[in-house]
Design a protein around this motif. Structure first.
Motif, mmCIF file in Angstrom:
data_model
loop_
_atom_site.group_PDB
_atom_site.id
_atom_site.type_symbol
_atom_site.label_atom_id
_atom_site.label_comp_id
_atom_site.label_asym_id
_atom_site.label_seq_id
_atom_site.Cartn_x
_atom_site.Cartn_y
_atom_site.Cartn_z
ATOM 1 N N ARG A 117 1.894 -6.405 -7.535
ATOM 2 C CA ARG A 117 1.417 -5.151 -8.386
ATOM 3 C C ARG A 117 1.869 -5.652 -9.968
ATOM 4 N NH1 ARG A 117 -0.696 -2.628 -11.332
ATOM 5 N NH2 ARG A 117 -0.919 -0.648 -11.427
ATOM 6 N N ILE B 254 -7.850 1.628 0.604
ATOM 7 C CA ILE B 254 -7.690 0.140 1.039
ATOM 8 C C ILE B 254 -8.950 -0.544 1.648
ATOM 9 C CG2 ILE B 254 -6.648 -0.971 3.009
ATOM 10 C CD1 ILE B 254 -4.652 1.315 3.237
ATOM 11 N N TRP C 177 0.695 -1.258 0.132
ATOM 12 C CA TRP C 177 -0.066 0.148 0.072
ATOM 13 C C TRP C 177 0.690 1.275 0.016
ATOM 14 C CZ3 TRP C 177 -4.621 -0.183 -1.808
ATOM 15 C CH2 TRP C 177 -5.148 -1.517 -1.522
ATOM 16 N N PRO D 299 -5.687 4.715 -4.851
ATOM 17 C CA PRO D 299 -6.637 3.716 -4.431
ATOM 18 C C PRO D 299 -6.932 3.696 -2.843
ATOM 19 C CG PRO D 299 -4.260 2.643 -4.990
ATOM 20 C CD PRO D 299 -4.354 4.576 -5.295
ATOM 21 N N PHE E 37 -5.383 -5.177 -3.201
ATOM 22 C CA PHE E 37 -6.190 -4.502 -3.827
ATOM 23 C C PHE E 37 -7.447 -5.103 -4.309
ATOM 24 C CE2 PHE E 37 -7.395 -2.126 -7.781
ATOM 25 C CZ PHE E 37 -8.076 -1.034 -7.409
ATOM 26 N N ARG F 270 1.445 1.572 -3.733
ATOM 27 C CA ARG F 270 0.122 2.190 -4.306
ATOM 28 C C ARG F 270 -0.173 3.526 -4.075
ATOM 29 N NH1 ARG F 270 -3.560 -0.993 -6.684
ATOM 30 N NH2 ARG F 270 -3.517 0.887 -7.896
ATOM 31 N N ARG F 271 -0.238 3.820 -2.688
ATOM 32 C CA ARG F 271 -0.613 5.218 -2.204
ATOM 33 C C ARG F 271 0.388 6.362 -2.036
ATOM 34 N NH1 ARG F 271 -5.628 5.009 0.297
ATOM 35 N NH2 ARG F 271 -4.936 6.243 2.054
#
Length: 402
Positions: free
Chosen positions: A255, A397, A66, A395, A339, A69-70
């Motif tokens: 990912r 969580i 995460w 995105p 995800f 991704r974030r």
């Protein structure tokens, strides 16, 4: 193989220097910024005879997924770059790769595949054109350099180790980090698959708008003329504001599977053509002769490599896919997707008629058999808007605070 052996994994752990004869460690070269990972209790694997962190004992892998991704992650890879230089460098590489190298302009990168004479895949990687007669090829894992040197016979070229170490800064805040660390800011021209030569803290570096996550990001290439520690410290310090954390392969693996990025030697090998691997669009049969062209022109053009999603479990590697009780294909790579909230995999199917939407039975790593479904790759962001910076939505969580 006994169950106990099935459950045994072999990794490399750092120890106090002087342990054992050094000649047995020459294929385990550490990244010059490995010290940034040591506080997290890393386990390492070997990638191109270099060490690549696999996972951390002190940091949860899902948390780092995460972070990628974030926010932003910093991965010190084991990727190996070869330099091809000389008057015939373009001609030689055009003979080696399946795409037209003459179309790669100075300052640009290109994803390139090399094949054997029989059309089987040998290597994939990113080709960087630094000058009209100077290229780097950042390859996946494998014994490609010796083969590449063998292809230079009859050409006025040199094929040498580029003597660089590659790290990746990936995630939605990656360009914010670059803007802070580059002495002159983000280069004026630095679009997707561009490269540039910059300075960070006065140290000369090549950077490229590439990566192995399909997130927004960039890579930097540490050469002998740059002080790696100075560069690394500058990036870590600037990244604090944006939540930067070093990340091992376990955090990026899910990912890259979601994105359909293939891993050499695992998702393809010499028995797999680019067509079977789903990379047929990267074979230019209209260009002049290249290694494998004749075989590829005659080859079956069917695609056999797809994604797979499995609710409740992670597919076990190997021949673990079944359709109506019959073996249907091979799981090449797999992981849990935080995800998508399911197991994800890259699979190679025996029957080319099996396509996305096909339901299969899947043997999972916990010993259970579950239902799975073949899916497209990438599994989302099919237009590639995230790595191009066109999609900036962060995105959420699942089940957590977005």
């Amino acid at each position: 193989m006994t169950q106990s052996k099935n459950n045994t994994a072999f990794v490399i752990k750092p120890v106090t220097s002087g342990a054992g004869p050094g000649e047995f460690r020459q294929s385990m070269q550490p990244h010059p910024l490995v010290h940034q990972e040591l506080p997290h209790d890393p386990s390492f694997g070997i990638y191109n005879r270099r060490l690549r962190s696999l996972e951390y004992g002190k940091v949860n892998t899902e948390e780092l997924y995460w972070r990628l991704r974030r926010q932003v992650g910093l991965a010190h890879t084991g990727e190996l770059a070869m330099e091809i230089r000389g008057p015939d460098s373009e001609a030689m590489l055009n003979q080696v790769f399946t795409r037209d190298v003459t179309r790669v302009r100075v300052g640009r990168c290109s994803y390139q595949i090399a094949c054997f004479d029989d059309g089987g895949m040998l290597m994939d990687g990113v080709l960087l054109r630094l000058a009209p007669e100077r290229f780097w090829y950042a390859q996946g894992d494998g014994e490609f350099p010796i083969w590449l040197r063998a292809q230079s016979r009859g050409y006025d070229v040199e094929v040498v180790d580029a003597d660089v170490w590659i790290s990746q800064v990936q995630g939605p805040r990656s360009m914010d980090v670059l803007a802070q660390v580059a002495d002159q800011g983000i280069p004026e021209r630095f679009g997707y698959f561009d490269l540039a030569q910059i300075r960070i803290a006065g140290q000369p570096l090549v950077i490229s708008r590439t990566g192995f996550t399909n997130e927004l990001g960039w890579e930097f290439y540490l050469g002998p003329d740059a002080d790696a520690e100075v560069v690394g410290e500058r990036i870590l310090k600037a990244g604090e504001l944006h939540g930067l954390h070093t990340i091992p392969a376990a955090a990026t693996n899910a990912r890259r599977i979601e994105a359909g990025l293939l891993f050499s030697g695992t998702d393809f090998d010499h028995r797999v053509t680019p067509f079977a691997a789903g990379l047929g669009a990267l074979v230019d049969l209209d260009k002049a002769d290249f290694i494998g062209r004749t075989a590829l022109a005659r080859a079956d053009k069917s695609r056999r490599t797809w994604g797979l999603q499995c609710t409740g479990g992670v597919a076990r590697h190997g021949d673990t896919l079944f359709l109506n009780g019959e073996q249907a294909g091979r799981v090449c790579s797999s992981a849990w997707s935080p995800f998508l909230q399911c197991g994800v995999a890259i699979v190679r199917l025996h029957d080319a008629r099996l396509a996305p939407g096909t339901a299969l039975q899947v043997e999972c790593i916990d010993g259970q058999t579950r239902d799975g479904q073949v899916c497209e790759l990438p599994m989302y962001d099919r237009a590639g808007e995230i790595p191009r910076g066109k999609c900036t939505e962060i995105p959420e969580i699942p089940g957590g605070i977005g």
